[in-house]
Design a protein around this motif. Structure first.
Motif, short mmCIF file in Angstrom:
data_model
loop_
_atom_site.label_atom_id
_atom_site.label_comp_id
_atom_site.label_asym_id
_atom_site.label_seq_id
_atom_site.Cartn_x
_atom_site.Cartn_y
_atom_site.Cartn_z
N LYS A 63 0.86 -1.18 0.00
CA LYS A 63 0.00 0.00 0.00
C LYS A 63 0.89 1.22 0.00
O LYS A 63 1.69 1.42 0.92
CB LYS A 63 -0.90 -0.01 1.24
N THR A 64 0.79 2.03 -1.06
CA THR A 64 1.52 3.29 -1.12
C THR A 64 0.54 4.43 -0.88
O THR A 64 -0.66 4.28 -1.05
CB THR A 64 2.21 3.47 -2.49
N PHE A 65 1.05 5.56 -0.53
CA PHE A 65 0.21 6.71 -0.25
C PHE A 65 0.43 7.81 -1.30
O PHE A 65 0.25 8.99 -1.00
CB PHE A 65 0.51 7.22 1.16
N SER A 66 0.79 7.39 -2.52
CA SER A 66 1.03 8.33 -3.61
C SER A 66 0.62 7.68 -4.93
O SER A 66 0.74 6.48 -5.09
CB SER A 66 2.51 8.71 -3.66
N ASP A 67 0.17 8.50 -5.87
CA ASP A 67 -0.12 8.04 -7.22
C ASP A 67 1.00 8.40 -8.19
O ASP A 67 0.89 8.18 -9.38
CB ASP A 67 -1.43 8.63 -7.73
#
Length: 86
Positions: A63-67
């Motif tokens: 899970k990343t917190f950036s696109d």
């Protein structure tokens, strides 16, 4: 990354020779557009084949917190193929 085994397990055991497990943790990633924190997580299964050999299968995601991981031109060109019929 931490791992939780449902049952006692160690490679080479004749009594505790398999277990399902889950894992999770925290990691840091680097890309051309952004750097940031990700959370790896998943589940798997371990099986002791012999005294010194174990086999494991796992499925995991991050899970990343950036696109901002891929350039926009790359993402669009991957979706639109110039040779595909309209």
């Amino acid at each position: 990354v931490g791992e939780f085994n449902w049952w006692e397990y160690f490679t080479g055991s004749k009594r505790s020779y398999f277990t399902p497990f889950i894992f999770a943790g925290i990691s840091y990633y680097l890309s051309d557009l952004d750097n940031g924190i990700a959370i790896p997580f998943g589940f798997g299964f371990k099986y002791s084949i012999s005294q010194r050999l174990g086999l494991g299968f796992e499925w995991g995601m991050r899970k990343t917190f950036s696109d901002k991981l891929l350039p926009k031109t790359f993402a669009i060109s991957a979706l639109v193929s110039p040779t595909a019929p309209a």
